[in-house]
Scaffold this motif. Structure first.
Motif, PDB file in Angstrom:
ATOM      1  N   MET A 239      -5.332   5.521   8.738  1.00  0.00           N
ATOM      2  CA  MET A 239      -5.618   6.377   7.586  1.00  0.00           C
ATOM      3  C   MET A 239      -7.079   6.815   7.546  1.00  0.00           C
ATOM      4  O   MET A 239      -7.448   7.686   6.749  1.00  0.00           O
ATOM      5  CB  MET A 239      -5.252   5.662   6.281  1.00  0.00           C
TER       6      MET A 239
ATOM      7  N   LEU B 244      -2.534   1.101   8.817  1.00  0.00           N
ATOM      8  CA  LEU B 244      -3.440   1.388   7.698  1.00  0.00           C
ATOM      9  C   LEU B 244      -4.824   1.831   8.175  1.00  0.00           C
ATOM     10  O   LEU B 244      -5.461   2.679   7.550  1.00  0.00           O
ATOM     11  CB  LEU B 244      -3.555   0.160   6.794  1.00  0.00           C
TER      12      LEU B 244
ATOM     13  N   GLN C 254     -11.408   5.183   2.316  1.00  0.00           N
ATOM     14  CA  GLN C 254     -11.740   4.702   3.660  1.00  0.00           C
ATOM     15  C   GLN C 254     -12.133   3.227   3.656  1.00  0.00           C
ATOM     16  O   GLN C 254     -11.738   2.462   4.547  1.00  0.00           O
ATOM     17  CB  GLN C 254     -12.882   5.547   4.267  1.00  0.00           C
TER      18      GLN C 254
ATOM     19  N   GLN D 104       0.837  -1.206   0.000  1.00  0.00           N
ATOM     20  CA  GLN D 104       0.000   0.000   0.000  1.00  0.00           C
ATOM     21  C   GLN D 104       0.874   1.259   0.000  1.00  0.00           C
ATOM     22  O   GLN D 104       0.471   2.309  -0.489  1.00  0.00           O
ATOM     23  CB  GLN D 104      -0.912   0.000   1.233  1.00  0.00           C
TER      24      GLN D 104
ATOM     25  N   TRP E 242      -8.983   1.158   3.502  1.00  0.00           N
ATOM     26  CA  TRP E 242      -8.248   1.033   4.781  1.00  0.00           C
ATOM     27  C   TRP E 242      -8.932   0.018   5.702  1.00  0.00           C
ATOM     28  O   TRP E 242      -8.250  -0.770   6.378  1.00  0.00           O
ATOM     29  CB  TRP E 242      -8.144   2.385   5.475  1.00  0.00           C
TER      30      TRP E 242
END
Length: 418
Positions: free
Chosen positions: A300, A297, A372, A233, A375
């Protein structure tokens, strides 16, 4: 403190140090990779879906390269494979800048990674050949420090080159550093050959059957692949996210990526040495690393404070330090003596599959839903890997118990016979 830190670097052969240096040179020169998704989005105006497909070809090429490397290394040796891989990938890097259509770039990326990813399995075999059992994990860590030292310098220089010259400058630097690295290697390191020729006996060994029957190794491959999906990522979705959510320049993205490299350079080798000296369970360490990567992650989801990106990079770096070195050493510990190349190739292919799945899955989720949602998906995937780690620890415990039981039975049967 400095003396203790420097003691971590003792005991390596001259060849290991040279391998480390050319790995650093190669990694520092590979500046285009962290900016590849941004290059395709900003300069070539590709859609998320097209970027995802090109990254699929990136991963497919990596699989082909890893497979060929293992197979060819077992036949002609890792040395020739390394020289071919770095020299030819240097040429292809230079040519890649002239491929601007979607189809041509798919083909170009496929050829590039098929050649470039022949290097890693061959390099791991080189470490095993020029090193020894006592320094194996530390030698792997040393080359990772070289990779991250290049990772520290490369993205910052890459960002500056893009701002001053443009993306074409990156392709030239990438290509020329690959060629320079392998020239240094071929001059300073000579192929290690046996003092006498062994007569090869035809073996009934079925490599596929042996690897497929090694259940802990296969489960470890799945865990490694998930770890790779989380880590990649950093190179696929995050550079785009920096631009779209926080309006970062390439130079600012480069600085963030370099922070990760700096953390790993400073702390990975002492951390690995401490874990080895204390003999801490490797699967527990890998599990802790996956937990850190998953949380990084999920952080985020906080999208209104750019300081969260620094926290994210720190946590991801800790996760990398706890997973990657021990994933490598675990794979090496399972290797069948006659199938070293193929075992290592299969192991590195797990990262290749990770690259395919990381890019394509994420780009698809982002285009269909949002960053979103991506994540949250990655955090859930990391939780799945933690469950698999627990399963692997049970499997290894049962394996040890079975071996002990067989030894006891063998001893008792010998006593009864006498």
């Amino acid at each position: 403190m400095v003396k203790n830190y420097l003691s971590n670097f003792k005991g390596f052969s001259r060849e290991i140090w040279i391998l480390t240096f050319i790995t650093f040179l190669n990694r520092a020169g590979t500046m285009v990779i962290p900016f590849l998704s941004k290059y395709m989005k900003d300069d070539l105006s590709f859609s998320y879906n097209q970027i995802g497909w090109i990254m699929v070809f990136f991963g497919v090429g990596s699989i082909i390269g890893s497979y060929l490397s293992g197979k060819i290394s077992d036949k002609i040796g890792f040395y020739k494979v390394m020289i071919f891989s770095l020299f030819m990938s240097g040429i292809v890097f230079i040519v890649l800048q002239f491929l601007t259509s979607f189809v041509s770039l798919c083909v170009g990326i496929l050829i590039l990674t098929s050649i470039a990813d022949m290097y890693r399995p061959a390099m791991l075999l080189a470490l095993d050949t020029y090193g020894n059992k006592e320094t194996r994990t530390r030698a792997l860590t040393l080359t990772r420090i070289a990779i991250n030292s290049g990772f520290l310098i490369g993205p910052v220089l890459g960002g500056l080159i893009i701002m001053k010259v443009g993306y074409s400058g990156l392709f030239w630097v990438d290509g020329l550093t690959c060629i320079l690295a392998i020239l240094i290697f071929s001059i300073l390191v000579k192929e290690k050959k046996l003092p006498f020729k062994l007569k090869k006996i035809k073996s009934d060994i079925n490599s596929n059957k042996i690897i497929l029957n090694d259940k802990p190794f296969l489960l470890h491959l799945l865990i490694t692949m998930i770890t790779g999906i989380l880590f990649f990522q950093m190179f696929t979705t995050l550079p785009l996210y920096h631009k779209e959510q926080f309006n970062f320049t390439e130079f600012e993205t480069g600085l963030l990526l370099s922070l990760s490299g700096l953390i790993i350079i400073l702390f990975e080798l002492p951390l690995v040495r401490y874990i080895e000296e204390k003999n801490i369970d490797r699967i527990k360490i890998i599990s802790l690393g996956i937990l850190c990567m998953s949380i990084s992650l999920l952080l985020m989801l906080v999208s209104d404070w750019n300081g969260i990106l620094i926290v994210m990079v720190c946590l991801m770096s800790i996760g990398v330090m706890l997973t990657f070195p021990f994933a490598n050493s675990f794979a090496m510990s399972r290797v069948h003596m006659d199938l070293k190349g193929r075992y290592i190739a299969v192991f590195t292919m797990s990262y290749s599959f990770a690259h395919i799945l990381s890019a394509k899955t994420s780009m698809g989720i982002i285009q269909a839903y949002s960053y979103q949602a991506n994540w949250i998906f990655m955090g859930t995937l990391g939780s799945t890997a933690l469950v698999l780690c627990y399963w692997l620890s049970i499997m290894l415990k049962e394996e040890r118990e079975n071996i002990e039981l067989k030894i006891k039975k063998s001893l008792f049967s010998q006593k009864e016979a006498s």
